[in-house]
Design a protein around this motif. Structure first.
Motif, PDB file in Angstrom:
ATOM      1  N   LYS A  42       8.186   5.235  -6.702  1.00 19.59           N
ATOM      2  CA  LYS A  42       8.193   3.796  -6.402  1.00 19.59           C
ATOM      3  C   LYS A  42       6.883   3.287  -5.822  1.00 19.59           C
ATOM      4  N   TYR A  43       5.977   4.180  -5.463  1.00 19.31           N
ATOM      5  CA  TYR A  43       4.752   3.768  -4.783  1.00 19.31           C
ATOM      6  C   TYR A  43       3.571   3.730  -5.751  1.00 19.31           C
ATOM      7  N   SER A  44       2.485   3.110  -5.290  1.00 18.81           N
ATOM      8  CA  SER A  44       1.183   3.249  -5.923  1.00 18.81           C
ATOM      9  C   SER A  44       0.292   4.022  -4.962  1.00 18.81           C
ATOM     10  N   ILE A  45      -0.736   4.685  -5.508  1.00 15.64           N
ATOM     11  CA  ILE A  45      -1.573   5.535  -4.663  1.00 15.64           C
ATOM     12  C   ILE A  45      -2.182   4.743  -3.507  1.00 15.64           C
ATOM     13  N   ILE A  46      -2.584   3.498  -3.760  1.00 16.31           N
ATOM     14  CA  ILE A  46      -3.233   2.705  -2.709  1.00 16.31           C
ATOM     15  C   ILE A  46      -2.297   2.362  -1.557  1.00 16.31           C
ATOM     16  N   LEU A 272       8.032  11.283   2.783  1.00 16.65           N
ATOM     17  CA  LEU A 272       7.920   9.851   2.540  1.00 16.65           C
ATOM     18  C   LEU A 272       8.891   9.022   3.369  1.00 16.65           C
ATOM     19  N   TYR A 273       9.790   9.675   4.095  1.00 20.62           N
ATOM     20  CA  TYR A 273      10.911   8.948   4.688  1.00 20.62           C
ATOM     21  C   TYR A 273      10.912   8.952   6.210  1.00 20.62           C
ATOM     22  N   GLU A 274       9.783   9.228   6.831  1.00 20.74           N
ATOM     23  CA  GLU A 274       9.723   9.223   8.288  1.00 20.74           C
ATOM     24  C   GLU A 274       9.784   7.792   8.820  1.00 20.74           C
ATOM     25  N   GLU A 275      10.659   7.549   9.767  1.00 15.01           N
ATOM     26  CA  GLU A 275      10.841   6.212  10.309  1.00 15.01           C
ATOM     27  C   GLU A 275       9.620   5.746  11.089  1.00 15.01           C
ATOM     28  N   TYR A 276       8.954   6.677  11.778  1.00  9.73           N
ATOM     29  CA  TYR A 276       7.869   6.261  12.669  1.00  9.73           C
ATOM     30  C   TYR A 276       6.553   6.045  11.915  1.00  9.73           C
ATOM     31  N   TRP A 277       6.493   6.430  10.651  1.00 12.82           N
ATOM     32  CA  TRP A 277       5.251   6.234   9.879  1.00 12.82           C
ATOM     33  C   TRP A 277       5.638   5.893   8.436  1.00 12.82           C
ATOM     34  N   LYS A 278       6.098   4.675   8.260  1.00  9.00           N
ATOM     35  CA  LYS A 278       6.614   4.270   6.960  1.00  9.00           C
ATOM     36  C   LYS A 278       5.485   4.036   5.964  1.00  9.00           C
ATOM     37  N   ILE A 279       5.793   4.276   4.700  1.00  8.65           N
ATOM     38  CA  ILE A 279       4.891   3.929   3.609  1.00  8.65           C
ATOM     39  C   ILE A 279       5.457   2.671   2.960  1.00  8.65           C
ATOM     40  N   TYR A 280       4.667   1.610   2.960  1.00  9.94           N
ATOM     41  CA  TYR A 280       5.103   0.314   2.452  1.00  9.94           C
ATOM     42  C   TYR A 280       4.556   0.099   1.042  1.00  9.94           C
ATOM     43  N   THR A 281       5.275  -0.682   0.245  1.00  7.24           N
ATOM     44  CA  THR A 281       4.839  -0.946  -1.117  1.00  7.24           C
ATOM     45  C   THR A 281       5.385  -2.287  -1.602  1.00  7.24           C
ATOM     46  N   GLN A 282       4.755  -2.793  -2.643  1.00  5.02           N
ATOM     47  CA  GLN A 282       5.248  -4.002  -3.309  1.00  5.02           C
ATOM     48  C   GLN A 282       6.463  -3.626  -4.153  1.00  5.02           C
ATOM     49  N   THR A 283       7.533  -4.403  -4.059  1.00  2.18           N
ATOM     50  CA  THR A 283       8.732  -4.087  -4.830  1.00  2.18           C
ATOM     51  C   THR A 283       9.353  -5.360  -5.369  1.00  2.18           C
ATOM     52  N   GLY A 318      10.560   7.162 -12.037  1.00  2.00           N
ATOM     53  CA  GLY A 318      10.186   5.855 -11.517  1.00  2.00           C
ATOM     54  C   GLY A 318      11.262   4.809 -11.729  1.00  2.00           C
ATOM     55  N   ALA A 319      11.022   3.623 -11.194  1.00  2.00           N
ATOM     56  CA  ALA A 319      12.005   2.550 -11.238  1.00  2.00           C
ATOM     57  C   ALA A 319      12.259   2.072 -12.662  1.00  2.00           C
ATOM     58  N   GLY A 320      13.518   1.770 -12.974  1.00  2.00           N
ATOM     59  CA  GLY A 320      13.867   1.171 -14.250  1.00  2.00           C
ATOM     60  C   GLY A 320      13.818   2.096 -15.444  1.00  2.00           C
ATOM     61  N   VAL A 321      13.779   3.395 -15.218  1.00  2.00           N
ATOM     62  CA  VAL A 321      13.738   4.369 -16.321  1.00  2.00           C
ATOM     63  C   VAL A 321      15.144   4.566 -16.883  1.00  2.00           C
ATOM     64  N   THR A 322      15.237   4.679 -18.206  1.00  2.00           N
ATOM     65  CA  THR A 322      16.496   4.994 -18.874  1.00  2.00           C
ATOM     66  C   THR A 322      16.399   6.381 -19.500  1.00  2.00           C
ATOM     67  N   VAL A 323      17.358   7.236 -19.173  1.00  2.00           N
ATOM     68  CA  VAL A 323      17.438   8.577 -19.764  1.00  2.00           C
ATOM     69  C   VAL A 323      18.767   8.654 -20.505  1.00  2.00           C
ATOM     70  N   GLU A 324      18.702   8.730 -21.834  1.00  2.00           N
ATOM     71  CA  GLU A 324      19.910   8.625 -22.646  1.00  2.00           C
ATOM     72  C   GLU A 324      20.669   9.950 -22.731  1.00  2.00           C
TER      73      GLU A 324
END
Length: 430
Positions: A42-46, A272-283, A318-324
Motif C-alpha cells: 500500500k505504500y510508496s518508497i518515498i 510497518l505496524y508500530e504505533e509509535y512510529w507510523k508510516i503514512y501514505t496517500q490512500t 497491492g490494493a485492488g488486485v484480482t486473483v481469479e
C-alpha cells in the motif's frame, strides 16, 4: 520557530532528493520515478523518509523531483497524509526551472540543492537535513541532530556497517574513537572500512551554503564526489553518526524484492505496524478486501480492495488486485489493480500496477539464464513485468525476464519466453 518580515525561521529543514530515474529497477521505472514505486502493498518508497520527517518533528520538507515526476507529485500533493499541509513550512515540490544562471535540469545531487538555495534561505535554518527518496528505514532525525550539535560538527553523515564485500558500492567513512571522520572514500575499489554512508546528511547551513557556492561550477556537482570531500579537506569538522537499525537501499530489482519479502516474516525485522512510529501514505480508501471460501493465503500481505479466489504464498499483494479461481502466486510482488487470470501460476515475480495477465499462464519457470536485454539490471531469478502490460492467455515466461507493453501470442515463439529473454514495446503508448 520565529517569524520576521520576510523569513520564517526554522531550526532545521529537510531537502529530500527524489528525482532519480532508478534505472536498475528496470521496467518498473520506465514511466515512474523510483521514489513513487509501490512498496509493501500500500505504500510508496518515498513514504518512508516523509514519515520519518514528521515523526522526528520536522515540518518543513522540500522534495526535489525531476525524472517522470507526475505520479510522484500527485502522490505527495499538499502533504496531507504526513501532516505537512502547513501555511508555514509543510511540503513543497521543487522541480527544475530555468534561470539566468542555470539551464534547468538538476545535474547532480548537490547541484539540485544549489539551485534551491533561495528556498532554503526563506526559512533561515541553522541546519539542513539532506535525504534520499529511495531508501526503506525508520530514523529519528532529531536524535541525529542532537549528536551533530554535541559534536559541534559542520557535517554529520549517517553511517552503518555493511559486509566488507559490499563496501565498494558505498561512500566509506573511516573514523577515530570520537566518531570524527578522518578519511572519506566514495565507492572505493579497496575500502579502508565497512562503515558506509547512508546518504543522510546534516549540514550546518552556513557551511553547506559556502561549500555549494565555492564548488558550483563543478560539472555534475555531487555530494559524495565533490561537496563532502571539499568540506572534509577544507574544514574537517565532519562526524559519522552510526545507525544500527533497519535500512535498505532498494536500488536493484533483487534488493527491492528481498526487502518486500522480509515484511512477511513471522517477526519481521522491519515492522510497518508500530504505533509509535507510523508510516503514512496517500490512500483512496478502497473497498475492503474479499477473500473467498475457495482461496488459500499463507504468510502474505493482502492490501485493501483485493478480490482473492486463488492461492497466495509468501507474497505482497497491492490494493485492488484480482486473483481469479485456480491461480497460484508464490514469493512474488503484485502491485495495485493488476488482474491475474484463472489457473495462472506465478513464482518469484515482480508485477507492476495495472497489468492484465491472462488465464493458464506460467510466469517464473525453468532455470536461470543471463539476460539478453540488460545483464546489469536483470541478474536474478525474478520475472519482471512493467505497468499497464498485457500478457495473453496460455503463455509461459521464464526466469530473469523483462516484459513491458501490451503483448500478444505472436511475441512468444511456441508460446514461451525463455529465461533471460525480454519483450519491450518501447514505441507503444501504454
Amino acid at each position: 520557530m520565529q517569524r520576521g518580515d520576510d523569513v520564517i525561521k526554522k531550526e532545521m529543514i529537510a531537502m529530500l532528493l527524489a528525482g532519480g530515474q532508478g534505472s536498475r529497477l528496470g521496467v518498473l521505472t520506465k514511466n515512474v520515478a523510483k521514489p513513487a514505486v509501490s512498496f509493501g502493498g500500500k505504500y510508496s518508497i518515498i513514504d518512508f523518509p516523509l514519515s520519518n520527517c514528521i515523526n522526528s518533528g520536522i515540518d518543513t520538507v522540500g522534495v526535489l523531483t525531476q525524472y517522470q515526476p507526475l505520479r510522484l507529485n500527485a502522490h505527495i500533493g499538499i502533504g496531507i497524509p504526513w501532516d505537512l499541509d502547513r501555511n508555514r513550512g509543510g511540503v513543497t515540490v521543487l522541480q527544475p526551472y530555468e534561470s539566468q544562471e542555470d539551464t534547468g535540469f538538476y545535474s547532480g545531487t548537490a547541484n539540485a540543492i544549489y539551485q534551491n538555495i533561495a528556498y532554503i534561505e526563506n526559512y533561515d535554518p541553522e541546519y539542513v537535513l539532506i535525504l534520499s527518496g529511495d531508501h526503506i528505514y525508520k530514523m529519528d532525525y532529531e536524535v541525529m541532530l542532537e549528536y551533530h550539535k554535541a559534536m559541534k560538527a559542520d557535517l554529520t553523515i549517517a553511517a552503518m556497517p555493511v559486509p566488507m564485500e559490499e563496501a565498494s558500492r558505498f561512500g566509506i567513512t573511516v573514523t577515530d574513537e570520537t566518531g570524527r571522520i578522518i578519511d572519506f572514500q566514495e565507492k572505493p575499489k579497496e575500502p579502508k572500512s565497512n562503515l558506509a554512508s547512508m546518504g543522510i546528511y546534516i549540514f550546518t547551513w552556513k557551511v553547506l551554503k559556502d561549500a555549494l557556492l565555492r564548488t558550483r561550477d563543478v560539472p555534475d556537482l555531487d555530494f559524495g564526489k565533490h561537496v563532502i570531500p571539499y568540506i572534509f579537506q577544507n574544514i574537517g569538522n565532519v562526524f559519522a553518526y552510526e545507525f544500527n537499525g533497519y535500512w535498505k537501499d532498494v536500488g536493484t530489482l533483487y534488493s527491492y524484492w528481498q526487502s518486500n519479502m522480509e515484511l512477511i516474516a513471522l517477526i519481521p525485522e522491519f515492522n510497518l505496524y508500530e504505533e509509535y512510529w507510523k508510516i503514512y501514505t496517500q490512500t483512496d480508501n478502497p473497498a475492503p478486501q474479499f477473500i473467498s471460501t475457495h482461496s488459500h493465503v499463507e504468510r502474505s500481505v493482502i492490501s485493501e480492495g483485493c478480490e482473492i479466489h486463488g492461492e497466495i504464498y509468501n507474497s505482497i499483494i497491492g490494493a485492488g488486485v484480482t486473483v481469479e479461481h485456480g491461480a497460484v502466486i508464490s514469493d512474488s510482488i503484485i502491485m495495485a489493480n493488476t488482474v491475474v487470470g484463472e489457473n495462472t501460476h506465478i513464482d518469484q515475480a515482480v508485477i507492476a500496477e495495472n497489468v492484465e495477465i491472462g488465464k493458464d499462464c506460467v510466469i517464473g519457470t525453468g532455470e536461470y539464464q543471463d539476460s539478453v536485454y540488460d545483464s546489469r539490471v536483470y541478474c536474478s531469478d525474478l520475472a519482471t513485468i512493467g505497468e499497464n502490460s498485457l500478457i495473453p492467455d496460455g503463455v509461459s515466461i521464464g526466469r530473469n525476464t523483462a516484459i513491458y507493453g501490451k503483448t500478444d501470442l505472436s511475441d512468444y515463439p511456441d508460446g514461451f519466453l525463455q529465461s533471460g529473454g525480454a519483450i519491450i514495446r518501447e514505441d507503444e503508448r501504454l
